[in-house]
Design a protein around this motif. Structure first.
Motif, PDB file in Angstrom:
ATOM      1  N   SER A   2      28.133  40.216  48.327  1.00 15.34           N
ATOM      2  CA  SER A   2      28.697  41.279  47.287  1.00 15.34           C
ATOM      3  C   SER A   2      27.652  41.539  46.171  1.00 15.34           C
TER       4      SER A   2
ATOM      5  N   TRP B  68      24.381  51.843  55.907  1.00 12.01           N
ATOM      6  CA  TRP B  68      25.138  51.705  54.575  1.00 12.01           C
ATOM      7  C   TRP B  68      24.948  52.960  53.888  1.00 12.01           C
ATOM      8  N   GLU B  69      23.751  53.483  53.799  1.00 10.77           N
ATOM      9  CA  GLU B  69      23.302  54.567  53.081  1.00 10.77           C
ATOM     10  C   GLU B  69      24.128  55.831  53.719  1.00 10.77           C
TER      11      GLU B  69
ATOM     12  N   ALA C 228      27.480  55.867  52.984  1.00  9.53           N
ATOM     13  CA  ALA C 228      27.543  56.293  51.543  1.00  9.53           C
ATOM     14  C   ALA C 228      27.338  57.838  51.233  1.00  9.53           C
TER      15      ALA C 228
ATOM     16  N   ARG D  73      32.505  51.770  49.406  1.00  7.82           N
ATOM     17  CA  ARG D  73      31.891  50.534  50.115  1.00  7.82           C
ATOM     18  C   ARG D  73      32.723  49.722  51.114  1.00  7.82           C
TER      19      ARG D  73
END
Lengths: 376, 344
Positions: free
Chosen positions: A105, A276-277, A280, A286
């Protein structure tokens, strides 16, 4: 098949290896039977049908000491082991996933707390933790001074007592209907997942409610509740959870959770940052990136080590004997002590653990293979 | 952890059963166990190691109790020195395997003599060294005064003991219900009983007295219920098929009883060197060759009495401090059951 393609020399080596293994086993068993006979020790599995004077504290099936057989006592042991192992694996997976995610996190405090949990629980011997939890549950008040958090619910050093629904024949039908409803809804939900309109998508879940309700209306079983009440030394009636079971489950779950958390963290960390990018960049929050993009890819890395943790949890449950929970090992130990048939007893313990472990491995490998097919 | 060590020793014992033993070629005439002990120079004696009055290390680490002294007496008779002895701690669960596999030479572990055990384990009982019975201990505050009041009670027991069987029978016969809590580790059982997890703690009454004794100032908070629900004759065990070794175990015990009967103790045994009493002369090896008949030297019983003492001394040293009345464990001519056949 590959066997046909093997050269004779390779076949010879394999046959030789097989012969050596068989020979060692034969030497072991011939020697054992020779020694057992020389010492007049009883052999064979006849004891399984003899009456077992083993007192058993908690059991999922009926059992009367000195009347029921050793076979039944051992079956109770297997059931008691499963009673810890199955909820244990589920809870450890759930908690471990949450803590593993928490470790990654962006909130520093949450990540640090999760790390602290993992390091603390992973570094202490499991037996010590079990004894600790058993000690904690023993500090609960005596039955007469039992805590009463809810009406009819009692918490004391004899365990947790809750009101129990008296089982009627109709309930089995309702339970089956509920299972069927869940299955049907699952099927419908997959079919309608991309359908336009919220009503259609919600409608897919109707069978979960409708099927059991229809069965209830059909059978109309009487609802009778068995309320626990203090009677003499202890509470009678209702359903109960013993301190031994609670201590064992708590200890096993919290310990295994620390390992599962590390596996989940490792699996998530192994998914390339670009994923992840990319998520996004699509404007996904998220949580959605985690759920839809990263977790599915991480699962393939998580499953194999997770399988080992399940196996460890099952095997570690045999520490139960230290805190008085009668699992398979505890009951088999008493059995082999009463009958003197150590080899048969240990062979049974090994056979049961092997079966449970192989079943878990098989199921997890199957699941992993399915994931691989979907991905490929 | 101890449990791990115990599991290992159990496994080692199992392996010993499975693997071919090298000693199988030994000549069958003499006692193989005696020969092994003499060659080793040390007696391997299986004890509990955690039971006050039977075998429990004192503050100096010396094993104390009637079982411990039973081991010493055998070592004194066989090897001439009660110190040539190794105590091997065993649990209720691995004790028989340890003896069956030869890890120990004799098991002196407050073990109850039953037909089932003697017929199926390949082991036999040499003699009875303690007459006991299964009892119940409760907290005084519970108000329970009789075992008949225990209907519905939760009872702490050690798994794998004859106590389990006795309780199962007692509650079945009296149509009463109980919930067992079976814990292997003695300390954990005591904790569970002290914390109130169990209403009663059941085991041999001598062990209950020992438990109460170890509570020190709180001993008065516990009550031993009057009922003894079973006969529990305890004694040393040996492997079947070694009759010479069996004889030694049995007659060492009889020598201790005979010594008390004749008034011979560790303190006065040397003053009997010129006695004319033929019974004492035979006991101390001054005449006849009873020792040789057993495969030992003539000093065997002298060594036992000189180094360990007679049954009365052993009782005074180990059981009297627990506040246990001698009762059945007295000599036959003083209202007890100790009776030795003649040494001649």
């Amino acid at each position: 098949m590959a066997v046909a393609a093997l050269r004779p020399r390779a076949l010879l080596w394999q046959a030789l290896a097989l012969g050596v293994v068989a020979g060692v086993i034969a030497v072991f068993s011939i020697n054992a039977s020779h020694h057992l006979a020389a010492r007049h020790i009883a052999t064979g599995f006849g004891f399984l049908s003899a009456a077992a004077p083993i007192p058993i504290g908690e059991s999922l099936i009926t059992y009367t000491p000195s009347v029921s057989t050793y076979g039944r006592a051992l079956l109770i042991g297997v059931l008691n082991t499963l009673k810890v192992a199955i909820p244990g694996c589920l809870l450890a997976t759930l908690l471990g996933t949450l803590i593993g995610i928490a470790r990654l996190s962006p909130i520093a405090l949450l990540a640090r707390l999760a790390a602290l949990y993992v390091e603390l629980l992973r570094d202490l011997p499991l037996l010590l933790q079990l004894l600790f939890w058993y000690g904690v549950f023993q500090t609960l008040p005596a039955p007469r001074q039992a805590m009463r958090p809810l009406p009819g619910v009692f918490l004391s050093n004899r365990g947790l007592r809750v009101p129990d629904l008296v089982w009627q024949p109709g309930f089995t039908g309702v339970a089956l209907a509920l299972l069927g409803g869940i299955g049907l809804s699952f099927f419908l939900a997959r079919r309608t997942a991309l359908a336009p309109g919220l009503a259609v998508r919600l409608g897919a879940f109707l069978p979960v409610l409708l099927l059991p309700a229809a069965t209830l209306a059909l059978y109309r079983p009487a609802f009778r509740v068995d309320w626990p009440a203090l009677h003499g030394f202890n509470f009678q009636g209702g359903a109960s959870l013993s301190p031994e079971y609670a201590a064992l489950l708590t200890g096993l779950v919290l310990y295994t959770t620390s390992y599962v958390a590390e596996i989940v963290r490792g699996g998530l960390a192994a998914v390339a940052r670009g994923q992840w990018e990319a998520g996004a960049a699509l404007g996904l929050p998220r949580g959605a990136v985690l759920r839809l993009v990263v977790l599915p890819q991480a699962l393939r890395l998580i499953i194999p080590p997770l399988t080992s943790q399940y196996l460890n949890l099952v095997k570690n449950s045999s520490l139960a004997v230290a805190i008085g929970y009668q699992d398979l090992v505890s009951i088999a130990d008493t059995t082999l002590n009463q009958t003197g048939q150590a080899i048969e007893g240990v062979a049974l313990i090994m056979a049961v653990y092997l079966s449970i472990s192989l079943t878990i491995s098989l199921a997890m490998n199957f699941y992993n293979a399915r994931l691989a097919r979907q991905a490929g | 952890m101890p449990r791990f060590a115990r599991s290992l020793s159990g496994l080692a014992a199992l392996l010993a059963l499975l693997l071919p033993s090298l000693a199988r070629a030994a000549p069958p005439a003499a006692s193989p166990t005696l020969a092994a002990v003499l060659a080793r120079g040390v007696l391997n004696c299986g004890v509990a190691g955690n039971a006050a009055g039977f075998s429990l290390p004192d503050s100096a680490g010396v094993m104390r109790g009637i079982d411990a002294d039973g081991c010493r007496a055998i070592a004194a008779a066989v090897l001439g020195d009660q110190k040539k002895l190794k105590f091997v701690p065993t649990t209720t669960e691995n004790r028989f395997t340890a003896l069956q596999s030869g890890e120990i030479d004799v098991l002196v572990r407050e073990t109850t003599w039953t037909l089932g055990r003697e017929a199926s384990l390949g082991l036999e009982f040499g003699v009875i060294n303690f007459y006991d019975g299964t009892g119940f201990m409760v907290k005084k505050s519970s108000g329970v005064t009789s075992a008949r009041d225990l209907d519905g009670a939760t009872i702490c027991v050690e798994p794998g003991t004859s106590t389990e069987l006795a309780i199962a029978d007692y509650f079945r016969v009296n149509a009463m219900k109980y919930t067992p809590v079976e814990i292997q580790d003695l300390q954990e059982i005591h904790n569970a009983f002290l914390s109130g997890r169990c209403d009663a703690y059941s085991t041999d009454s001598s062990a209950l007295a020992g438990f109460r004794f170890t509570q020190g100032a709180h001993a008065e908070d516990f009550v031993l219920l009057p009922e003894l629900i079973s006969k529990e004759p305890l004694g040393p065990m040996v492997r079947k098929g070694d009759d010479k070794w069996f004889d030694i175990i049995r007659w060492v015990s009889f020598a201790e009883i005979t010594a008390e009967e004749l008034g011979v103790s560790s303190r006065n045994v040397e003053s009997f060197h010129d006695t004319t009493n033929p019974d004492i002369r035979r006991l101390l090896g001054l005449e006849g060759d009873l020792g040789k008949a057993l495969g030992l030297d003539d000093q065997w019983a002298f060594n036992v009495i000189r180094q360990v003492g007679n049954t009365g001394e052993i009782w005074q040293r180990n059981m009297a401090p627990l506040g246990l009345p001698r009762g059945l464990n007295n000599l036959w001519n003083r209202g007890g059951l100790l009776f030795a056949p003649p040494l001649r």
